[in-house]
Design an enzyme around this catalytic site. Structure first.
Site, short mmCIF file in Angstrom:
data_model
loop_
_atom_site.label_atom_id
_atom_site.label_comp_id
_atom_site.label_asym_id
_atom_site.label_seq_id
_atom_site.Cartn_x
_atom_site.Cartn_y
_atom_site.Cartn_z
N ARG A 167 0.84 -1.21 0.00
CA ARG A 167 0.00 0.00 0.00
C ARG A 167 0.88 1.26 0.00
O ARG A 167 0.60 2.22 -0.72
CB ARG A 167 -0.92 0.04 1.22
CG ARG A 167 -1.79 -1.20 1.42
CD ARG A 167 -3.04 -1.21 0.54
NE ARG A 167 -3.83 -2.38 0.83
CZ ARG A 167 -3.77 -3.54 0.13
NH1 ARG A 167 -2.98 -3.65 -0.92
NH2 ARG A 167 -4.52 -4.56 0.46
N GLU B 38 -13.61 -14.91 9.04
CA GLU B 38 -13.54 -14.37 7.68
C GLU B 38 -13.08 -15.41 6.64
O GLU B 38 -11.88 -15.58 6.41
CB GLU B 38 -12.58 -13.16 7.62
CG GLU B 38 -12.50 -12.54 6.22
CD GLU B 38 -11.50 -11.39 6.09
OE1 GLU B 38 -10.79 -11.10 7.07
OE2 GLU B 38 -11.44 -10.79 5.02
N LYS C 26 -17.46 -12.31 8.55
CA LYS C 26 -16.95 -11.35 7.57
C LYS C 26 -16.73 -12.13 6.28
O LYS C 26 -15.93 -13.07 6.25
CB LYS C 26 -15.64 -10.73 8.07
CG LYS C 26 -14.94 -9.87 7.00
CD LYS C 26 -13.88 -8.96 7.61
CE LYS C 26 -13.11 -8.21 6.54
NZ LYS C 26 -12.26 -7.15 7.08
N SER D 206 -14.12 -5.88 1.04
CA SER D 206 -14.32 -5.28 -0.29
C SER D 206 -13.57 -6.05 -1.37
O SER D 206 -13.98 -6.01 -2.54
CB SER D 206 -13.92 -3.80 -0.29
OG SER D 206 -12.60 -3.62 0.17
N GLY D 207 -12.48 -6.72 -1.03
CA GLY D 207 -11.84 -7.68 -1.93
C GLY D 207 -11.25 -7.13 -3.21
O GLY D 207 -11.03 -7.89 -4.15
N GLY D 208 -11.04 -5.81 -3.29
CA GLY D 208 -10.47 -5.24 -4.51
C GLY D 208 -11.51 -4.53 -5.37
O GLY D 208 -11.20 -4.02 -6.46
N ARG E 177 -9.44 -1.76 1.92
CA ARG E 177 -9.13 -0.88 0.79
C ARG E 177 -10.27 0.07 0.42
O ARG E 177 -10.05 1.24 0.13
CB ARG E 177 -8.74 -1.73 -0.42
CG ARG E 177 -7.37 -2.33 -0.30
CD ARG E 177 -7.17 -3.47 -1.26
NE ARG E 177 -7.90 -4.66 -0.87
CZ ARG E 177 -7.90 -5.81 -1.55
NH1 ARG E 177 -7.23 -5.89 -2.68
NH2 ARG E 177 -8.57 -6.86 -1.12
C1 5MM Z 1 -6.66 -4.65 5.71
O1 5MM Z 1 -6.21 -5.88 5.12
C2 5MM Z 1 -6.35 -7.03 5.95
C3 5MM Z 1 -5.04 -7.66 6.23
O2 5MM Z 1 -4.56 -8.32 5.10
P1 5MM Z 1 -3.18 -9.18 5.20
O3 5MM Z 1 -3.30 -10.11 6.33
O4 5MM Z 1 -3.16 -9.87 3.86
O5 5MM Z 1 -2.08 -8.21 5.35
C4 5MM Z 1 -7.36 -7.99 5.34
O6 5MM Z 1 -7.54 -9.18 6.09
C5 5MM Z 1 -8.67 -7.29 5.29
O7 5MM Z 1 -9.14 -7.10 6.60
C6 5MM Z 1 -9.73 -8.05 4.51
O8 5MM Z 1 -9.20 -8.78 3.44
C7 5MM Z 1 -10.71 -7.05 3.96
O9 5MM Z 1 -10.00 -6.02 3.31
P2 5MM Z 1 -10.51 -5.51 1.89
O10 5MM Z 1 -9.43 -4.57 1.42
O11 5MM Z 1 -10.66 -6.74 1.04
O12 5MM Z 1 -11.85 -4.84 2.16
#
Ligand code: 5MM
Length: 340
Positions: free
Chosen positions: A33, A177, A219, A261-263, A293
């Site tokens: 990021r 999740e 989640k 949100s997954g991208g 994200r």
């Molecule tokens: C914020 O990102 C979280 C941590 O990711 P890593 O363990 O891969 O570093 C991630 O678990 C996040 O909470 C979920 O995937 C949801 O984030 P998005 O960006 O998909 O909404």
């Protein structure tokens, strides 16, 4: 924490019009990021960025909890207040990511298993002392040629259930999740199929491991076309298929469901959530958000690592939080984006 307290925490996480901000990026993810805005991922820069997110004035109106990373749990605001304490002061619950990341699953090419169960009981006890009210564990399910297989889904569901049982034993609400990734070229119907099997398997394992559903938050991903699929399903189709899938797999006793949100783009993630709540207002559980994200992207770009951008970055974050809060009520319109 008593059963009553666990129930209260779970319900507060999905209180009307509120959602969760995920700021639990691990070291490799936060580096990715920060690379996008060309700043270095140092301890100081990570602290400054998380400070901005955590101390955003007005955030508590839309945000019930934040998921922190281990390092963040132990850092302080600029005035020396520990981050968890700064959140609690605003009425926001601190949460903690407790998984140790997704690793290659032996014997299953292209598939992942989330690790982190060893020593988890002791880590949870420490996190509780540091103020954590809930914890998150992310399992990753990949769609591809011949995958996911039952072995991968079952192994991940079992790990999620073991983690959830340990959380409840420690007086911490588990945020379970399972994420079906949206990066491939699959259709929305393939995503539906995989999400349905995954959620069925997860709830079956939660039951077997004696996890109390009333003290658990799900989640999950939306049912959506893969990013590389030529035909992209529209907002209504995503909303209808996601709700249908959840109705067929998630017990009514669950206090609430939050989406990752997954991208997806920030605006699309909001529009999908809004359509679900607008078109399906009488579901057994509240549908809310726990985006990383889709809440942070605009904020991070605006900040760009410069202290003079702090107020504008916080305003960008607050805007997305407000839009998603309204989407929880089915009251978001894209006109809100033009007002910015
Ligand atoms: C914020 O990102 C979280 C941590 O990711 P890593 O363990 O891969 O570093 C991630 O678990 C996040 O909470 C979920 O995937 C949801 O984030 P998005 O960006 O998909 O909404």
């Amino acid at each position: 924490m008593s059963a009553q307290e666990l129930e209260k925490t779970a319900q507060a996480m999905v209180a009307k019009g509120k959602g969760i901000l995920a700021i639990d990026e691990s070291f490799p993810t936060i580096k990715k990021r920060f690379d996008n805005i060309t700043i270095e991922s140092t301890e100081g820069n990570r602290r400054a960025y998380r400070d901005l997110l955590i101390t955003n004035p007005g955030g508590a109106e839309y945000i019930s909890g934040m998921i922190l990373f281990d390092e963040t749990m132990r850092q302080n605001t600029a005035d020396g207040t520990p981050f968890p304490e700064a959140l609690i002061k605003q009425g926001i619950m601190p949460g903690i990511k407790v998984d140790a990341g997704a690793k290659d699953l032996a014997g299953h090419s292209g598939e992942k298993i989330t690790e982190g169960l060893d020593g988890l009981r002791d880590r949870l006890a420490e996190y509780r002392k540091l103020g954590a009210k809930f914890a998150k564990w992310r399992a990753v399910i990949t769609i591809g040629d011949g995958i996911p297989g039952t072995g991968c889904i079952e192994a991940n569901a079992h790990a999620l259930a073991r983690y959830a049982a340990l959380c409840q034993e420690a007086g911490i609400v588990p945020m379970v999740e399972p994420e079906v990734l949206m990066d491939a070229d699959n259709t929305i119907d393939r995503c539906y199929e995989v999400t349905e099997i995954t959620l069925n398997t997860v709830f079956n394992q939660l039951y077997r491991q004696r996890v109390t559903i009333e003290h658990t938050i799900l989640k999950t991903n939306m049912v959506i076309s893969g990013k590389k699929c030529k035909t992209q399903a529209g907002i209504q189709e995503v909303a209808d298929k996601t709700v249908r899938c959840l109705l067929r797999t998630v017990p009514a006793a669950l206090p609430g469901i939050v989406f990752l949100s997954g991208g997806q783009s920030s605006q699309l993630a909001t529009a999908h959530l809004n359509a679900m709540n607008k078109m399906h207002p009488h579901l057994p559980w509240p549908l809310s958000f726990s985006y990383g994200r889709a809440l942070q992207d605009d904020c991070l770009k605006t900040w760009a690592g410069k202290s003079e951008n702090l107020a504008a970055a916080q305003a960008a974050l607050l805007h997305r939080e407000k839009c998603n809060s309204l989407a929880c009520l089915g009251e978001y319109t894209d006109k809100m984006e033009q007002a910015v």
